[in-house]
Scaffold this motif. Structure first.
Motif, PDB file in Angstrom:
ATOM      1  N   THR A   7       0.827  -1.205   0.000  1.00 39.88           N
ATOM      2  CA  THR A   7       0.000   0.000   0.000  1.00 39.88           C
ATOM      3  C   THR A   7       0.862   1.256   0.000  1.00 39.88           C
ATOM      4  O   THR A   7       0.530   2.259  -0.645  1.00 39.88           O
ATOM      5  CB  THR A   7      -0.942   0.011   1.224  1.00 39.88           C
ATOM      6  OG1 THR A   7      -1.790  -1.136   1.170  1.00 39.88           O
ATOM      7  CG2 THR A   7      -1.811   1.264   1.245  1.00 39.88           C
ATOM      8  N   PHE A   8       1.983   1.211   0.706  1.00 41.68           N
ATOM      9  CA  PHE A   8       2.884   2.360   0.729  1.00 41.68           C
ATOM     10  C   PHE A   8       3.344   2.705  -0.687  1.00 41.68           C
ATOM     11  O   PHE A   8       3.300   3.870  -1.110  1.00 41.68           O
ATOM     12  CB  PHE A   8       4.091   2.069   1.617  1.00 41.68           C
ATOM     13  CG  PHE A   8       5.134   3.158   1.597  1.00 41.68           C
ATOM     14  CD1 PHE A   8       4.873   4.398   2.165  1.00 41.68           C
ATOM     15  CD2 PHE A   8       6.364   2.950   0.989  1.00 41.68           C
ATOM     16  CE1 PHE A   8       5.831   5.411   2.144  1.00 41.68           C
ATOM     17  CE2 PHE A   8       7.322   3.950   0.963  1.00 41.68           C
ATOM     18  CZ  PHE A   8       7.054   5.182   1.546  1.00 41.68           C
ATOM     19  N   TYR A   9       3.776   1.689  -1.446  1.00 42.16           N
ATOM     20  CA  TYR A   9       4.267   1.942  -2.805  1.00 42.16           C
ATOM     21  C   TYR A   9       3.135   2.290  -3.769  1.00 42.16           C
ATOM     22  O   TYR A   9       3.376   2.919  -4.800  1.00 42.16           O
ATOM     23  CB  TYR A   9       5.065   0.735  -3.310  1.00 42.16           C
ATOM     24  CG  TYR A   9       6.443   0.662  -2.684  1.00 42.16           C
ATOM     25  CD1 TYR A   9       7.516   1.347  -3.232  1.00 42.16           C
ATOM     26  CD2 TYR A   9       6.658  -0.061  -1.524  1.00 42.16           C
ATOM     27  CE1 TYR A   9       8.778   1.310  -2.654  1.00 42.16           C
ATOM     28  CE2 TYR A   9       7.908  -0.128  -0.929  1.00 42.16           C
ATOM     29  CZ  TYR A   9       8.960   0.567  -1.498  1.00 42.16           C
ATOM     30  OH  TYR A   9      10.197   0.537  -0.914  1.00 42.16           O
ATOM     31  N   ASP A  10       1.913   1.877  -3.435  1.00 43.04           N
ATOM     32  CA  ASP A  10       0.764   2.260  -4.263  1.00 43.04           C
ATOM     33  C   ASP A  10       0.389   3.727  -4.076  1.00 43.04           C
ATOM     34  O   ASP A  10      -0.086   4.384  -5.013  1.00 43.04           O
ATOM     35  CB  ASP A  10      -0.448   1.387  -3.915  1.00 43.04           C
ATOM     36  CG  ASP A  10      -0.282  -0.056  -4.365  1.00 43.04           C
ATOM     37  OD1 ASP A  10       0.580  -0.313  -5.228  1.00 43.04           O
ATOM     38  OD2 ASP A  10      -1.022  -0.924  -3.840  1.00 43.04           O
ATOM     39  N   GLU A  11       0.596   4.256  -2.880  1.00 41.93           N
ATOM     40  CA  GLU A  11       0.098   5.598  -2.542  1.00 41.93           C
ATOM     41  C   GLU A  11       1.158   6.695  -2.573  1.00 41.93           C
ATOM     42  O   GLU A  11       0.821   7.880  -2.637  1.00 41.93           O
ATOM     43  CB  GLU A  11      -0.544   5.561  -1.143  1.00 41.93           C
ATOM     44  CG  GLU A  11      -1.772   4.662  -1.061  1.00 41.93           C
ATOM     45  CD  GLU A  11      -2.419   4.675   0.312  1.00 41.93           C
ATOM     46  OE1 GLU A  11      -1.844   5.308   1.242  1.00 41.93           O
ATOM     47  OE2 GLU A  11      -3.485   4.037   0.468  1.00 41.93           O
ATOM     48  N   TYR A  12       2.433   6.314  -2.529  1.00 41.64           N
ATOM     49  CA  TYR A  12       3.493   7.321  -2.445  1.00 41.64           C
ATOM     50  C   TYR A  12       4.495   7.112  -3.568  1.00 41.64           C
ATOM     51  O   TYR A  12       4.659   6.007  -4.076  1.00 41.64           O
ATOM     52  CB  TYR A  12       4.195   7.223  -1.078  1.00 41.64           C
ATOM     53  CG  TYR A  12       3.306   7.590   0.081  1.00 41.64           C
ATOM     54  CD1 TYR A  12       3.242   8.902   0.559  1.00 41.64           C
ATOM     55  CD2 TYR A  12       2.503   6.626   0.702  1.00 41.64           C
ATOM     56  CE1 TYR A  12       2.413   9.238   1.623  1.00 41.64           C
ATOM     57  CE2 TYR A  12       1.672   6.953   1.755  1.00 41.64           C
ATOM     58  CZ  TYR A  12       1.629   8.263   2.221  1.00 41.64           C
ATOM     59  OH  TYR A  12       0.806   8.592   3.263  1.00 41.64           O
ATOM     60  N   PRO A  13       5.190   8.192  -3.980  1.00 44.36           N
ATOM     61  CA  PRO A  13       5.126   9.560  -3.448  1.00 44.36           C
ATOM     62  C   PRO A  13       3.847  10.273  -3.872  1.00 44.36           C
ATOM     63  O   PRO A  13       3.304  10.006  -4.954  1.00 44.36           O
ATOM     64  CB  PRO A  13       6.361  10.239  -4.072  1.00 44.36           C
ATOM     65  CG  PRO A  13       6.596   9.479  -5.347  1.00 44.36           C
ATOM     66  CD  PRO A  13       6.187   8.070  -5.062  1.00 44.36           C
ATOM     67  N   GLU A  14       3.390  11.159  -3.005  1.00 45.62           N
ATOM     68  CA  GLU A  14       2.229  11.974  -3.339  1.00 45.62           C
ATOM     69  C   GLU A  14       2.628  13.041  -4.360  1.00 45.62           C
ATOM     70  O   GLU A  14       3.814  13.312  -4.572  1.00 45.62           O
ATOM     71  CB  GLU A  14       1.681  12.642  -2.072  1.00 45.62           C
ATOM     72  CG  GLU A  14       1.133  11.636  -1.071  1.00 45.62           C
ATOM     73  CD  GLU A  14       0.631  12.296   0.205  1.00 45.62           C
ATOM     74  OE1 GLU A  14       1.260  13.281   0.644  1.00 45.62           O
ATOM     75  OE2 GLU A  14      -0.397  11.835   0.743  1.00 45.62           O
ATOM     76  N   ARG A  15       1.609  13.650  -4.976  1.00 45.41           N
ATOM     77  CA  ARG A  15       1.881  14.594  -6.067  1.00 45.41           C
ATOM     78  C   ARG A  15       2.866  15.691  -5.661  1.00 45.41           C
ATOM     79  O   ARG A  15       3.758  16.048  -6.435  1.00 45.41           O
ATOM     80  CB  ARG A  15       0.565  15.220  -6.527  1.00 45.41           C
ATOM     81  CG  ARG A  15       0.738  16.226  -7.664  1.00 45.41           C
ATOM     82  CD  ARG A  15      -0.599  16.754  -8.131  1.00 45.41           C
ATOM     83  NE  ARG A  15      -1.433  15.677  -8.682  1.00 45.41           N
ATOM     84  CZ  ARG A  15      -2.643  15.885  -9.174  1.00 45.41           C
ATOM     85  NH1 ARG A  15      -3.160  17.109  -9.180  1.00 45.41           N
ATOM     86  NH2 ARG A  15      -3.349  14.882  -9.667  1.00 45.41           N
ATOM     87  N   ARG A  16       2.751  16.181  -4.435  1.00 48.80           N
ATOM     88  CA  ARG A  16       3.629  17.278  -4.008  1.00 48.80           C
ATOM     89  C   ARG A  16       5.089  16.857  -3.901  1.00 48.80           C
ATOM     90  O   ARG A  16       5.999  17.700  -3.932  1.00 48.80           O
ATOM     91  CB  ARG A  16       3.156  17.816  -2.657  1.00 48.80           C
ATOM     92  CG  ARG A  16       3.253  16.800  -1.531  1.00 48.80           C
ATOM     93  CD  ARG A  16       2.639  17.283  -0.265  1.00 48.80           C
ATOM     94  NE  ARG A  16       2.704  16.277   0.795  1.00 48.80           N
ATOM     95  CZ  ARG A  16       2.094  16.395   1.966  1.00 48.80           C
ATOM     96  NH1 ARG A  16       1.377  17.467   2.223  1.00 48.80           N
ATOM     97  NH2 ARG A  16       2.208  15.424   2.856  1.00 48.80           N
ATOM     98  N   ASP A  17       5.344  15.526  -3.747  1.00 53.02           N
ATOM     99  CA  ASP A  17       6.717  15.041  -3.589  1.00 53.02           C
ATOM    100  C   ASP A  17       7.308  14.497  -4.882  1.00 53.02           C
ATOM    101  O   ASP A  17       8.499  14.176  -4.923  1.00 53.02           O
ATOM    102  CB  ASP A  17       6.760  13.938  -2.521  1.00 53.02           C
ATOM    103  CG  ASP A  17       6.339  14.448  -1.157  1.00 53.02           C
ATOM    104  OD1 ASP A  17       6.791  15.550  -0.782  1.00 53.02           O
ATOM    105  OD2 ASP A  17       5.559  13.750  -0.472  1.00 53.02           O
ATOM    106  N   VAL A  18       6.485  14.393  -5.914  1.00 49.23           N
ATOM    107  CA  VAL A  18       6.963  13.835  -7.178  1.00 49.23           C
ATOM    108  C   VAL A  18       8.097  14.654  -7.790  1.00 49.23           C
ATOM    109  O   VAL A  18       9.086  14.083  -8.266  1.00 49.23           O
ATOM    110  CB  VAL A  18       5.795  13.674  -8.175  1.00 49.23           C
ATOM    111  CG1 VAL A  18       6.311  13.365  -9.581  1.00 49.23           C
ATOM    112  CG2 VAL A  18       4.857  12.559  -7.705  1.00 49.23           C
ATOM    113  N   PRO A  19       8.039  15.998  -7.818  1.00 46.19           N
ATOM    114  CA  PRO A  19       9.145  16.758  -8.413  1.00 46.19           C
ATOM    115  C   PRO A  19      10.492  16.461  -7.755  1.00 46.19           C
ATOM    116  O   PRO A  19      11.505  16.346  -8.449  1.00 46.19           O
ATOM    117  CB  PRO A  19       8.723  18.221  -8.197  1.00 46.19           C
ATOM    118  CG  PRO A  19       7.235  18.171  -8.161  1.00 46.19           C
ATOM    119  CD  PRO A  19       6.907  16.895  -7.451  1.00 46.19           C
TER     120      PRO A  19
END
Length: 330
Positions: free
Chosen positions: A44-56
Motif C-alpha cells: 500500500t505504501f508503494y501504491d500511494e506514495y510519493p504523493e503529487r507534491r513530492d513527485v518533483p
C-alpha cells in the motif's frame, strides 16, 4: 496444538471472536495471516506514495541518477532503485508519516508492535552464505554482519551470490530475521570484484557508519557495477551463453518449451555446473528435453545433436545425466 473455540478471541490479535475473524481461514496459519497483513502494508505504501507534491523532488533525484547511469542500466531499474533511495535516505519523513497513519488504523497488537520496529529501513548489501526453505542467510560485505532474509519465491538461490535491498524486521520477533522492503536484487558471480572494491573503500574510511557510507556512496556503488558490465541481468555471462545457445537451437528447429527453459535456468543457478564450454550444457539440455518430451520430438540422433553444438557426445551426456538427476527423472 490448542484448539481455538469459535467464541474465543481470535489468536491473530484482531480483538474479534475467532468465528468472526480467522475461522474461515482455518487452512491458513496465523503466521501466514500476519505475514499477508504486513505485505499489504508495504504494498500500500508503494501504491500511494510519493504523493503529487513530492513527485518533483523524486524526479529530480531520479534524473540525476539517469544522467550518470543512463545507457548502462535499464531506466525502469534506475527508477526503482532511486525510489527506495528517495524514501529511505532522502525523505524518511514520508515513510514515518505513513507508519504513523497505519499505527492509528491497526487493531491487532501484533501489527502495531511490528510497525513500531519499522521506523528505519536500512540498506543491506551482502553475500548469500546459506539457503533454507524459508530464509537466506546473508553476510554483510562491509563488516560480516549475518542476517536471515525471508525468501520471496521458491526460485533457487545459489550460495555465494551477492544481493542488494532495504530491509526491515520480518515481524516474527526472532532476532536478525528480516524482510526486503521492495526490490531484492541478486548479482551474478561475474561482479564479485566490485563488492570487494566497495568493502575496501569502506575500510579506508572508518569514521562512517555502514548506513552513512551507503547513503553517501549509493550511486557510486551502481556506477562500479555498471563499469564492470552489469546491466541488470539475472545470470552470469556463462549462464547467458548456455541459455542463448539452448534457445537458438529451439528457435532454429521451431520448438519451444517454457517449462524446460525454467528448469534449465533453475539448474544453472542452483547447481552452478562447472563446464568448460557453455554449449555442452545447452546440448545436454536439448537431449534431455527431447528424451523427456518437453517439446515435439526431434528427428535427430544423439550424435547429431552433439554435432550441431560442436561438442562430443560424452561432454553433452555429462550434463544430460545431471539434468536427469536434477529434474528427478531417475
Amino acid at each position: 496444538m490448542k484448539v481455538v473455540g469459535r467464541n474465543e478471541p481470535c489468536p491473530c490479535g484482531s480483538g474479534k471472536k475467532y468465528k468472526k475473524c480467522c475461522e474461515s481461514k482455518n487452512s491458513i496459519s496465523i503466521e501466514e495471516v500476519q505475514t499477508e497483513e504486513l505485505e499489504r502494508i508495504l504494498q500500500t505504501f508503494y501504491d500511494e506514495y510519493p504523493e503529487r507534491r513530492d513527485v518533483p523532488a523524486y524526479l529530480e533525484l531520479a534524473n540525476s541518477w539517469k544522467s550518470r547511469l543512463g545507457g548502462q542500466l535499464q531506466e525502469e531499474m534506475i527508477e526503482a532503485i532511486v525510489l527506495d533511495e528517495f524514501f529511505f535516505h532522502h525523505r524518511l519523513d514520508i515513510w514515518e508519516t505513513y507508519l504513523h497513519k497505519q499505527e492509528k488504523k491497526q487493531l491487532r497488537p501484533f501489527v502495531q508492535r511490528v510497525l513500531s520496529q519499522w521506523s528505519q529501513p536500512r540498506v543491506f548489501i551482502g553475500q548469500v552464505v546459506e539457503v533454507d526453505e524459508g530464509y537466506l542467510t546473508a553476510e554483510m560485505i562491509l563488516d560480516g554482519e549475518q542476517i536471515k532474509l525471508r525468501r520471496e519465491s521458491e526460485k533457487p538461490v545459489p550460495v555465494g551470490v551477492h544481493l542488494y535491498c532495504f530491509i526491515l524486521p520480518d515481524g516474527t520477533g526472532v532476532e536478525n530475521q528480516f524482510v526486503a522492503v521492495s526490490s531484492l536484487i541478486f548479482f551474478p558471480a561475474d561482479h564479485r570484484s566490485v563488492f570487494e572494491q566497495i568493502t575496501a573503500q569502506f575500510q579506508e574510511d572508518s569514521s562512517k557508519t555502514k548506513e552513512q557510507f551507503f547513503k553517501e556512496n549509493a550511486i557510486e556503488v551502481w556506477e562500479k557495477l555498471a563499469a564492470n558490465g552489469y546491466e541488470g541481468e539475472e545470470f552470469s555471462n556463462f549462464e547467458v551463453g548456455v541459455i542463448t545457445h539452448f534457445m537458438g537451437f529451439l528457435d532454429e528447429h521451431y520448438r519451444q518449451s517454457e517449462q524446460l527453459l525454467d528448469l534449465v535456468e533453475d539448474y544453472l543457478v542452483e547447481q552452478q555446473p562447472n563446464a568448460r564450454k557453455d554449449v555442452a550444457i545447452a546440448a545436454g539440455a536439448i537431449r534431455f528435453g527431447n528424451d523427456y518430451s518437453y517439446f515435439e520430438s526431434l528427428d535427430m540422433t544423439v550424435k547429431e545433436i552433439a554435432e550441431w553444438f560442436g561438442v562430443s557426445p560424452s561432454s553433452m551426456n555429462k550434463y544430460y545425466k545431471e539434468l536427469i538427476v536434477y529434474a528427478g527423472k531417475e
